[in-house]
Scaffold this motif. Sequence first.
Motif, PDB file in Angstrom:
ATOM      1  N   GLU A  32      23.830  51.847  61.196  1.00 35.65           N
ATOM      2  CA  GLU A  32      23.420  52.190  62.367  1.00 35.65           C
ATOM      3  C   GLU A  32      22.991  50.832  63.335  1.00 35.65           C
ATOM      4  N   ALA A  33      23.404  49.784  62.738  1.00 38.83           N
ATOM      5  CA  ALA A  33      23.058  48.494  63.338  1.00 38.83           C
ATOM      6  C   ALA A  33      24.424  48.122  64.240  1.00 38.83           C
ATOM      7  N   GLU A  34      23.864  47.586  65.456  1.00 36.45           N
ATOM      8  CA  GLU A  34      24.898  47.363  66.328  1.00 36.45           C
ATOM      9  C   GLU A  34      24.132  45.704  66.969  1.00 36.45           C
ATOM     10  N   PRO A  35      24.194  44.726  66.142  1.00 36.87           N
ATOM     11  CA  PRO A  35      23.580  43.569  66.447  1.00 36.87           C
ATOM     12  C   PRO A  35      24.044  43.024  67.796  1.00 36.87           C
ATOM     13  N   GLU A  36      25.321  43.137  68.165  1.00 38.63           N
ATOM     14  CA  GLU A  36      25.725  42.694  69.468  1.00 38.63           C
ATOM     15  C   GLU A  36      25.050  43.163  70.814  1.00 38.63           C
ATOM     16  N   LYS A  37      24.356  44.225  70.641  1.00 37.36           N
ATOM     17  CA  LYS A  37      23.838  44.845  71.659  1.00 37.36           C
ATOM     18  C   LYS A  37      22.346  44.093  72.024  1.00 37.36           C
ATOM     19  N   GLU A  38      21.913  43.477  70.760  1.00 39.75           N
ATOM     20  CA  GLU A  38      20.537  42.830  70.871  1.00 39.75           C
ATOM     21  C   GLU A  38      20.640  41.371  71.049  1.00 39.75           C
ATOM     22  N   LEU A  39      21.648  40.758  71.102  1.00 40.86           N
ATOM     23  CA  LEU A  39      21.948  39.478  71.151  1.00 40.86           C
ATOM     24  C   LEU A  39      22.096  38.968  72.806  1.00 40.86           C
ATOM     25  N   PRO A  40      21.505  37.807  72.886  1.00 49.49           N
ATOM     26  CA  PRO A  40      21.851  36.922  74.230  1.00 49.49           C
ATOM     27  C   PRO A  40      23.334  36.275  73.739  1.00 49.49           C
ATOM     28  N   ASN A  41      23.787  35.493  74.744  1.00 47.57           N
ATOM     29  CA  ASN A  41      24.905  34.513  74.735  1.00 47.57           C
ATOM     30  C   ASN A  41      24.621  33.655  73.720  1.00 47.57           C
ATOM     31  N   ILE A  42      25.510  33.272  72.518  1.00 47.28           N
ATOM     32  CA  ILE A  42      25.392  32.538  71.578  1.00 47.28           C
ATOM     33  C   ILE A  42      26.112  31.581  71.490  1.00 47.28           C
ATOM     34  N   ASP A  43      25.257  30.277  71.277  1.00 42.63           N
ATOM     35  CA  ASP A  43      26.174  28.961  71.539  1.00 42.63           C
ATOM     36  C   ASP A  43      26.621  28.409  70.260  1.00 42.63           C
ATOM     37  N   ALA A  44      26.064  28.969  69.078  1.00 40.56           N
ATOM     38  CA  ALA A  44      26.899  28.396  67.685  1.00 40.56           C
ATOM     39  C   ALA A  44      26.238  29.292  66.731  1.00 40.56           C
ATOM     40  N   VAL A  45      27.163  29.378  65.652  1.00 37.84           N
ATOM     41  CA  VAL A  45      26.961  30.475  64.834  1.00 37.84           C
ATOM     42  C   VAL A  45      26.849  29.755  63.337  1.00 37.84           C
ATOM     43  N   THR A  51      19.763  40.078  59.583  1.00 36.90           N
ATOM     44  CA  THR A  51      19.072  40.389  58.262  1.00 36.90           C
ATOM     45  C   THR A  51      19.125  41.926  57.968  1.00 36.90           C
ATOM     46  N   ARG A  52      19.367  42.340  56.986  1.00 36.86           N
ATOM     47  CA  ARG A  52      19.404  44.011  56.576  1.00 36.86           C
ATOM     48  C   ARG A  52      18.103  44.524  56.645  1.00 36.86           C
ATOM     49  N   ASN A  53      16.924  43.622  56.688  1.00 41.14           N
ATOM     50  CA  ASN A  53      15.667  44.198  56.807  1.00 41.14           C
ATOM     51  C   ASN A  53      14.896  43.431  57.949  1.00 41.14           C
ATOM     52  N   PRO A  54      15.023  43.982  59.060  1.00 42.41           N
ATOM     53  CA  PRO A  54      14.469  43.131  60.253  1.00 42.41           C
ATOM     54  C   PRO A  54      12.826  43.631  60.341  1.00 42.41           C
ATOM     55  N   ASP A  55      12.366  43.930  59.165  1.00 44.77           N
ATOM     56  CA  ASP A  55      10.727  44.159  59.525  1.00 44.77           C
ATOM     57  C   ASP A  55       9.923  42.936  59.661  1.00 44.77           C
ATOM     58  N   LYS A  56      10.480  41.933  59.548  1.00 45.85           N
ATOM     59  CA  LYS A  56       9.663  40.600  59.550  1.00 45.85           C
ATOM     60  C   LYS A  56       9.343  40.554  61.071  1.00 45.85           C
ATOM     61  N   LYS A  57       8.119  40.066  61.300  1.00 46.86           N
ATOM     62  CA  LYS A  57       7.888  39.870  62.720  1.00 46.86           C
ATOM     63  C   LYS A  57       8.403  38.688  63.284  1.00 46.86           C
ATOM     64  N   ASN A  58       8.825  38.892  64.466  1.00 41.39           N
ATOM     65  CA  ASN A  58       9.544  37.945  65.222  1.00 41.39           C
ATOM     66  C   ASN A  58       8.392  36.726  65.475  1.00 41.39           C
ATOM     67  N   VAL A  60      12.086  32.319  66.893  1.00 38.54           N
ATOM     68  CA  VAL A  60      12.872  33.280  65.955  1.00 38.54           C
ATOM     69  C   VAL A  60      12.856  34.618  66.076  1.00 38.54           C
ATOM     70  N   THR A  61      13.892  35.200  66.273  1.00 38.48           N
ATOM     71  CA  THR A  61      14.019  36.670  66.395  1.00 38.48           C
ATOM     72  C   THR A  61      14.929  37.071  64.996  1.00 38.48           C
ATOM     73  N   TYR A  62      14.729  38.321  64.510  1.00 34.95           N
ATOM     74  CA  TYR A  62      15.238  39.112  63.444  1.00 34.95           C
ATOM     75  C   TYR A  62      15.994  40.291  64.043  1.00 34.95           C
ATOM     76  N   VAL A  63      17.278  40.247  63.661  1.00 33.95           N
ATOM     77  CA  VAL A  63      18.307  41.297  64.245  1.00 33.95           C
ATOM     78  C   VAL A  63      18.832  41.933  63.119  1.00 33.95           C
ATOM     79  N   LYS A  64      18.998  43.225  63.079  1.00 33.42           N
ATOM     80  CA  LYS A  64      19.503  43.935  62.020  1.00 33.42           C
ATOM     81  C   LYS A  64      20.736  43.980  61.878  1.00 33.42           C
ATOM     82  N   TRP A  65      21.543  43.843  60.741  1.00 32.59           N
ATOM     83  CA  TRP A  65      23.140  44.017  60.745  1.00 32.59           C
ATOM     84  C   TRP A  65      23.439  44.665  59.364  1.00 32.59           C
ATOM     85  N   LEU A  66      24.556  44.905  59.234  1.00 32.18           N
ATOM     86  CA  LEU A  66      25.333  45.167  57.815  1.00 32.18           C
ATOM     87  C   LEU A  66      24.709  46.578  57.288  1.00 32.18           C
ATOM     88  N   SER A  67      24.506  47.361  58.590  1.00 28.66           N
ATOM     89  CA  SER A  67      23.985  48.837  58.102  1.00 28.66           C
ATOM     90  C   SER A  67      24.768  49.703  59.187  1.00 28.66           C
TER      91      SER A  67
END
Length: 301
Positions: free
Chosen positions: A51-64, A31-38, A42-49
């Motif tokens: 300063e965002a580096e979502p790959e550093k906040e994600l575990p191994n992903i099984d499906a997209v 999400t562009r606005n990760p201010d929502k509380k996890n 469910v975990t919200y991860v910032k992207w498309l900005s």
Amino acid sequence: MNILLSGGTGFAGRSITKLLTEKGHDVFILTRNPDKKNKPQVTYVKWLSDEAEPEKELPNIDAVINLAGESINNGRWNDEQKKKIYDSRMEATDEILRLIRTFDEKPSVLVNASAIGIYPPSETKIYTEASNERGDDFLAETVVDWEHKAKLAEDEGVRVVCARFGIILGKDEGALPNIVLPYKMMAGGTVGSGRQWLSWVHHEDVARAVWHAIEDQSLEGPANVTAPNPVKMKDFGKTVGTVLNRPHWMPVPGFALKLALGDKSSLVLEGNKVLPKVLEEHGFTFKYPLLHDALKEIYGK
């Protein structure tokens, strides 16, 4: 499973998140606005900005699951809005592809949103995934480019399913509230000629179909996500009137919608009969195959 979801805060995204968490999976929502509380699972991860580096906040992903893009239901379709609809889908999918390339362990599948607007409008033809005809309007061209870009994930060894959504029905979002509003005001009636097809699907079946696409490792390529019983617009309106116990009597002329909505009016004035052949061949069963039952569930009747 760890499932990465873009567009997770939207209409379809919320239904999908609900189903996935009920099944015990962990969902990471881009999400562009990760201010929502996890919340649990469910975990919200910032992207498309910048300063965002979502790959550093994600575990191994099984499906997209990629649903991201400006809603086609927002605003009048002027040139600016069309550009926003198109560019938002291309930008989001480019970022999904970039993320997949950064992962050491690749996800097994990408389920990418698409639309039955890829098929031309017709009052007589029946379209399945095997149909090669393509529309020549803005929406069809957008969908063709969107699917082409999503399929680039196959170069990374990822199975790709393009989920061609029909008109998704839900109580408060999507196309249904606008269709139902005149009936609530006792002024409902046939939209346009009434002969145009409406290939619809209940929002719960959208979520179930996306999960089925993740689970079934033999399913790939385009998959129409539409109920197996599309209806003519005139019959759609009559069914709405029956379920809501409201009259179906005041026609809505096509020219009035064109004046009000511009090219966007094609969403209701033109239609096509689209069947979910691939999903059914892969063992998927719709919870709401009939419009009357779908509307009864949505409106608690």
